[in-house]
Write an enzyme that holds these catalytic residues in place. Structure first.
Site, PDB file in Angstrom:
ATOM      1  N   LYS A 187      41.915  30.034  59.076  1.00 35.01           N
ATOM      2  CA  LYS A 187      42.178  28.597  58.877  1.00 35.01           C
ATOM      3  C   LYS A 187      41.394  27.781  59.893  1.00 35.01           C
ATOM      4  O   LYS A 187      40.753  26.793  59.552  1.00 35.01           O
ATOM      5  CB  LYS A 187      43.673  28.297  59.020  1.00 35.01           C
ATOM      6  CG  LYS A 187      44.508  28.841  57.878  1.00 35.01           C
ATOM      7  CD  LYS A 187      45.935  28.338  58.010  1.00 35.01           C
ATOM      8  CE  LYS A 187      46.853  29.023  57.026  1.00 35.01           C
ATOM      9  NZ  LYS A 187      48.258  28.792  57.311  1.00 35.01           N
ATOM     10  N   HIS A 239      40.643  56.485  35.908  1.00 32.83           N
ATOM     11  CA  HIS A 239      39.273  56.508  35.377  1.00 32.83           C
ATOM     12  C   HIS A 239      38.376  55.636  36.239  1.00 32.83           C
ATOM     13  O   HIS A 239      37.373  55.116  35.772  1.00 32.83           O
ATOM     14  CB  HIS A 239      39.275  56.020  33.926  1.00 32.83           C
ATOM     15  CG  HIS A 239      40.176  56.844  33.065  1.00 32.83           C
ATOM     16  ND1 HIS A 239      39.716  57.867  32.268  1.00 32.83           N
ATOM     17  CD2 HIS A 239      41.522  56.838  32.939  1.00 32.83           C
ATOM     18  CE1 HIS A 239      40.752  58.433  31.652  1.00 32.83           C
ATOM     19  NE2 HIS A 239      41.864  57.832  32.054  1.00 32.83           N
ATOM     20  N   GLU A 268      51.154  42.016  55.207  1.00 37.21           N
ATOM     21  CA  GLU A 268      51.203  40.884  56.136  1.00 37.21           C
ATOM     22  C   GLU A 268      52.191  41.165  57.275  1.00 37.21           C
ATOM     23  O   GLU A 268      52.112  40.547  58.333  1.00 37.21           O
ATOM     24  CB  GLU A 268      51.594  39.593  55.377  1.00 37.21           C
ATOM     25  CG  GLU A 268      50.965  38.349  55.985  1.00 37.21           C
ATOM     26  CD  GLU A 268      51.225  37.063  55.195  1.00 37.21           C
ATOM     27  OE1 GLU A 268      52.042  37.060  54.260  1.00 37.21           O
ATOM     28  OE2 GLU A 268      50.603  36.039  55.538  1.00 37.21           O
TER      29      GLU A 268
HETATM   30  O1  PA5 Z   1      54.749  35.408  54.311  1.00 41.83           O
HETATM   31  C1  PA5 Z   1      54.300  34.310  54.624  1.00 41.83           C
HETATM   32  O2  PA5 Z   1      54.841  33.603  55.480  1.00 41.83           O
HETATM   33  C2  PA5 Z   1      53.047  33.773  53.969  1.00 41.83           C
HETATM   34  O3  PA5 Z   1      52.549  34.646  53.012  1.00 41.83           O
HETATM   35  C3  PA5 Z   1      53.334  32.423  53.342  1.00 41.83           C
HETATM   36  O4  PA5 Z   1      54.282  32.581  52.316  1.00 41.83           O
HETATM   37  C4  PA5 Z   1      52.065  31.787  52.784  1.00 41.83           C
HETATM   38  O5  PA5 Z   1      51.099  31.688  53.783  1.00 41.83           O
HETATM   39  C5  PA5 Z   1      52.358  30.393  52.231  1.00 41.83           C
HETATM   40  O6  PA5 Z   1      52.885  29.582  53.202  1.00 41.83           O
HETATM   41  P1  PA5 Z   1      53.624  28.225  52.866  1.00 41.83           P
HETATM   42  O7  PA5 Z   1      54.817  28.545  52.062  1.00 41.83           O
HETATM   43  O8  PA5 Z   1      53.966  27.630  54.176  1.00 41.83           O
HETATM   44  O9  PA5 Z   1      52.659  27.372  52.086  1.00 41.83           O
END
Ligand code: PA5
Length: 429
Positions: free
Chosen positions: A419, A304, A283
Site C-alpha cells: 500500500k 491434468h 494471511e
Molecule cells: O483479514 C483481513 O483483515 C483482511 O483480509 C481484510 O479483510 C481486507 O484487507 C479488507 O479490509 P477492509 O475490510 O478493512 O476493507
C-alpha cells in the site's frame, strides 16, 4: 462433525514427534482460551459463537428476505476477509448455473477498470422485456479505507444515485463501529449500516454481518449456518484432539522445511471454500519468515496440470483435501449402447460421486507414495450446518497452529508495504 483423517501420515512423521507437537498444540489452545496470546484483542470470532446474538441474526434474516423480494442483483463490494467467506458459502450451497433469488455479483476485490465498467454496463442493461434491473449494493470494509473497495464503491455509488431515486435505501454498508471515511459517508447519506465488531478481524468475520447478510440474500439459511459453528464451538472440548493432531502434523512439516500446502477438493462447489481457507491461513501464518504457501487446486481438473508437479516435482509439498462424506449428487452414468462404442459401459449406471471418490482415493495413494503428505478434512454433508462447523473448525485450527509458530495469527503487517509503495507511486498526499 469435522474430522481430520491422519491415516496416511505415518510414513512422514514419527509417533514421538507427533506426540511432542500435540502437547505444543494443547498449550497454544490453553493460552488462547486464557487470552494469554499475541493478538488477544482479536478473539471476537470465539465470543460471537459463545454468546450468539439471535436478535441480530433475526434482523438480518428479515432484512435479507425483503431485499430478496425486491432485488434482481445484489452486489457485494469488498476484498479479502470482507468478501471471501460470503462467496465461499454462496458458491458451495447455491446451484452452479442460474440463481435462486437475486444474482450475486462481486466488486471491489481488485482494481480492474474493465471489470468494473462491464459490471456497470451489465447492471444498467434492462431485461429483454424492457424492465429495469433492480440493484442493491452492499459495501463491506472494516477499515472503510481499503482502496480497491473504496474505488469500486465510489463508481457504483454514483451509478446507484444516478439510476434510482431511492438509492439511499438500496445501499447497505457493513463496517467498523466508528471512524474511517465510510462511516462519514454512511452518516451523511443515511445508508443502512451493519457493524463489524472491533474484536473480529476481517478474515475471521464471515459469521458477522460481513458474511451473513450476502449469504442470507442468496437464500441460504444463516441461522443453521451460524448454529453449525456454535455446535462446533460447544463440542470443542470433545473433539479438539482431532484438531490438535492436524495442527501438530502441519507444524512438524513446517519445521521440516515443507514450503507449500496445496489446498484442494474434488467438489467444484467447494472451490470458494478452499479459497477462503487459503486466505485465512495464508494471511495469518505468513509473517516473521514463517508459513507454508497455501496453493489452491481444483481436482480432478488439476491432475491434468499441476498434478504432475505435485506427484514428481520438488519434495517440499504437502496437501490438504477437503472431502464431503455424503454424496453431493445422485447423478449416474448413462447406460450407453450394446456395442459399448465409447468403451465406458463398465461405468454404466454408476454414480458420478463414486467415480469422483475413486479418483480421490487414487490421488491420495499416488501422492502419498510420491512423497506428498496428505491431510484429509472430512465434513459429513454439504449443508449450511456442515459449512458452519467447517468455518469454526478452520478459524480455531488457524489460531492454534499459527500460535504454535510463535506469531500473532490476527494481524497482517506485511499488507501495508504494497500500500505504501502504491500510494507513493500514485502520489497520494
Ligand atoms: O483479514 C483481513 O483483515 C483482511 O483480509 C481484510 O479483510 C481486507 O484487507 C479488507 O479490509 P477492509 O475490510 O478493512 O476493507
Amino acid at each position: 462433525m469435522i474430522k481430520f483423517n491422519s491415516d496416511d501420515l505415518d510414513n512422514f512423521l514419527s509417533v514421538s514427534d507427533r506426540a511432542e507437537a500435540y502437547l505444543k498444540a494443547e498449550k497454544a489452545y490453553k493460552d488462547l482460551c486464557e487470552g494469554n496470546i499475541p493478538g488477544s484483542e482479536w478473539l471476537g470470532w470465539r465470543r460471537i459463537v459463545a454468546e450468539p446474538d439471535d436478535a441480530e441474526i433475526e434482523e438480518i434474516v428479515s432484512y435479507a428476505s425483503a431485499v430478496r423480494q425486491n432485488a434482481d442483483i445484489f452486489i457485494v463490494c469488498g476484498i479479502g476477509g470482507s468478501y471471501t467467506g460470503a462467496m465461499a458459502v454462496i458458491r458451495a450451497l447455491n446451484p452452479h448455473f442460474g440463481h435462486n433469488g437475486p444474482e450475486i455479483l462481486y466488486a471491489g476485490h481488485h482494481m480492474s477498470g474493465k471489470y468494473l465498467s462491464e459490471l456497470i454496463q451489465y447492471i444498467g442493461t434492462p431485461f429483454e422485456d424492457g424492465r429495469k434491473k433492480s440493484v442493491y449494493l452492499n459495501v463491506i470494509s472494516k477499515s472503510g479505507t481499503t482502496l480497491e473497495t473504496a474505488l469500486a464503491f465510489r463508481q457504483l455509488r454514483r451509478w446507484m444515485h444516478d439510476n434510482y431515486e431511492d438509492a439511499g435505501k438500496r445501499i447497505i454498508a457493513t463496517t467498523g463501529p466508528s471512524g474511517g471515511v465510510l462511516n462519514k459517508i454512511i452518516k451523511a447519506e443515511g445508508y443502512k449500516k451493519y457493524v463489524i465488531p472491533d474484536d473480529v478481524g476481517g478474515r475471521f468475520s464471515v459469521l458477522t454481518p460481513v458474511g451473513l447478510l450476502p449469504i442470507a440474500v442468496a437464500g441460504i439459511d444463516i441461522r443453521t449456518l451460524f448454529y453449525g459453528a456454535v455446535s462446533c464451538f460447544r463440542k470443542e472440548s470433545e473433539n479438539i484432539g482431532n484438531l490438535f493432531e492436524y495442527a501438530a502434523a502441519r507444524y512438524l512439516l513446517h519445521e521440516k522445511g515443507f514450503a507449500v500446502d496445496v489446498i484442494g477438493t474434488f467438489e467444484p462447489e467447494l472451490f470458494g471454500i478452499t479459497a477462503w481457507i487459503q486466505q485465512l491461513i495464508g494471511e495469518s501464518e505468513g509473517k516473521d519468515g514463517m508459513g507454508l504457501y497455501p496453493a489452491l487446486s481444483g481436482f480432478s481438473t488439476d491432475l491434468h496440470s499441476v498434478g504432475q508437479l505435485i506427484q514428481q516435482g520438488r519434495r517440499n509439498i504437502c496437501e490438504t483435501l477437503i472431502v464431503v462424506d455424503e454424496p453431493v449428487s445422485d447423478y449416474v452414468v448413462d447406460e450407453g449402447n450394446s456395442e459399448d462404442t465409447d468403451q465406458l459401459n463398465y461405468l454404466a449406471g454408476r454414480p458420478f460421486h463414486e467415480i469422483n471418490r475413486s479418483a480421490l482415493q487414487g490421488t491420495v495413494l499416488a501422492h502419498t507414495e510420491g512423497g506428498v503428505p496428505v491431510f484429509i478434512i472430512e465434513l459429513d454433508k454439504l449443508t449450511a450446518q456442515g459449512l458452519g462447523e467447517l468455518i469454526y473448525f478452520y478459524e480455531l485450527f488457524t489460531a492454534v497452529y499459527v500460535l504454535m509458530l510463535g506469531v500473532n495469527p490476527f494481524n497482517q503487517p506485511g499488507v501495508e508495504d504494497y500500500k505504501k509503495a502504491m500510494y507513493s507511486i500514485l502520489g497520494k498526499k
